[in-house]
Scaffold this motif. Sequence first.
Motif, mmCIF file in Angstrom:
data_model
loop_
_atom_site.group_PDB
_atom_site.id
_atom_site.type_symbol
_atom_site.label_atom_id
_atom_site.label_comp_id
_atom_site.label_asym_id
_atom_site.label_seq_id
_atom_site.Cartn_x
_atom_site.Cartn_y
_atom_site.Cartn_z
ATOM 1 N N THR A 182 9.438 -0.116 -7.276
ATOM 2 C CA THR A 182 7.753 -0.092 -6.914
ATOM 3 C C THR A 182 7.983 0.344 -5.405
ATOM 4 O O THR A 182 6.802 0.568 -5.111
ATOM 5 C CB THR A 182 7.835 -1.510 -7.093
ATOM 6 N N THR A 183 8.839 0.302 -5.054
ATOM 7 C CA THR A 183 8.598 0.843 -3.554
ATOM 8 C C THR A 183 10.182 2.286 -3.791
ATOM 9 O O THR A 183 8.919 3.202 -3.283
ATOM 10 C CB THR A 183 9.247 -0.121 -2.150
ATOM 11 N N LEU A 233 5.657 -1.246 2.507
ATOM 12 C CA LEU A 233 6.366 -1.406 0.853
ATOM 13 C C LEU A 233 5.964 -3.110 0.280
ATOM 14 O O LEU A 233 5.740 -2.686 -0.835
ATOM 15 C CB LEU A 233 7.583 -1.259 0.831
ATOM 16 N N LEU A 279 2.514 -3.066 -0.844
ATOM 17 C CA LEU A 279 1.942 -2.208 -1.853
ATOM 18 C C LEU A 279 2.489 -2.318 -3.398
ATOM 19 O O LEU A 279 2.074 -2.174 -4.072
ATOM 20 C CB LEU A 279 2.974 -0.057 -1.476
ATOM 21 N N ALA A 280 3.685 -3.314 -2.941
ATOM 22 C CA ALA A 280 4.642 -4.047 -4.178
ATOM 23 C C ALA A 280 3.463 -4.641 -5.149
ATOM 24 O O ALA A 280 2.202 -4.760 -6.156
ATOM 25 C CB ALA A 280 5.821 -4.091 -3.939
ATOM 26 N N ARG A 298 11.035 -5.856 -1.416
ATOM 27 C CA ARG A 298 11.388 -4.863 -0.986
ATOM 28 C C ARG A 298 11.416 -4.396 0.157
ATOM 29 O O ARG A 298 11.659 -3.222 0.555
ATOM 30 C CB ARG A 298 10.027 -4.211 -2.314
ATOM 31 N N ASP A 319 6.074 5.534 -4.480
ATOM 32 C CA ASP A 319 5.808 4.741 -2.492
ATOM 33 C C ASP A 319 5.875 5.706 -2.708
ATOM 34 O O ASP A 319 4.625 6.184 -1.152
ATOM 35 C CB ASP A 319 6.154 3.442 -2.005
ATOM 36 N N SER A 320 6.332 6.838 -2.673
ATOM 37 C CA SER A 320 5.991 8.052 -2.270
ATOM 38 C C SER A 320 4.458 8.884 -2.808
ATOM 39 O O SER A 320 4.172 9.729 -1.699
ATOM 40 C CB SER A 320 7.384 9.226 -2.873
ATOM 41 N N GLU A 349 1.695 6.929 -2.586
ATOM 42 C CA GLU A 349 0.805 5.990 -2.057
ATOM 43 C C GLU A 349 0.217 6.852 -0.563
ATOM 44 O O GLU A 349 0.519 6.734 -0.439
ATOM 45 C CB GLU A 349 1.464 5.015 -1.906
ATOM 46 N N LEU A 371 0.430 4.483 1.569
ATOM 47 C CA LEU A 371 1.615 4.673 3.675
ATOM 48 C C LEU A 371 1.451 6.144 3.611
ATOM 49 O O LEU A 371 2.277 6.506 4.975
ATOM 50 C CB LEU A 371 2.985 4.229 1.510
#
Length: 219
Positions: A2-3, A91, A94-95, A110, A167-168, A170, A173
């Motif tokens: 998720t991250t 992170l 974001l999750a 995370r 996450d990459s 997002e 981020l």
Amino acid sequence: MTTLDLSRADTDTSPPATAPAVGAATPEASAVLDVLLSRQSHWPLTEPGPADAELDLIVDAALRAPDHGNLRPWRFVTIRGEARGALGDLLVDLACARAPGEPRSAHAHRRQKAFAAPLVIALGAALSAHPKVPEVEQLLAAGAAAMNMLNAIHALGYGGFWATGPDSYETRLHDALGFAPNERLLGFLFVGTPKNPGQPPQRPARSAHVREWLPPQLA
């Protein structure tokens, strides 16, 4: 993740190929090949990480990657020390945003992803509209740079791990790390000292991946 799901391309699970013959390679060339053939992904990683002078060498290796059109698309962001805490908090954020019905405590773990290595390098590619260099070639140049970094990390005696995941991709981020609108975040390199030496890498048989092409008149 998720991250970070910590997925990677080189799972090293296939039976080893026959050791390649080096023929008349010089001792220097053999030493270089030994480094390349012994590289593997390491997880988990701990202190120490590369010193500044070693990090410079790792980056210099990246900047020697093939680069059609001399566009120099490589963009790297280093994250270490206390900055990892801020990354870890992000992170978790974001999750939580991806699962709004769940309590924040469900995603607190995370945060530790940011502390999975003493050095985290965000990999980016600056993409340009170019009449002769399509986007895919610019992305390949960034991938080649990342591979050069992994080889340099290994040659210096450290371990590296390339991780991607949701996450990459997002936007939040991407923006928090300072990437420009034309720059794409491609994942993270985790860099440090392997906690465990690991087993020698096993590689797939070459015959499963290489074939020689012959035109009909030569077949």
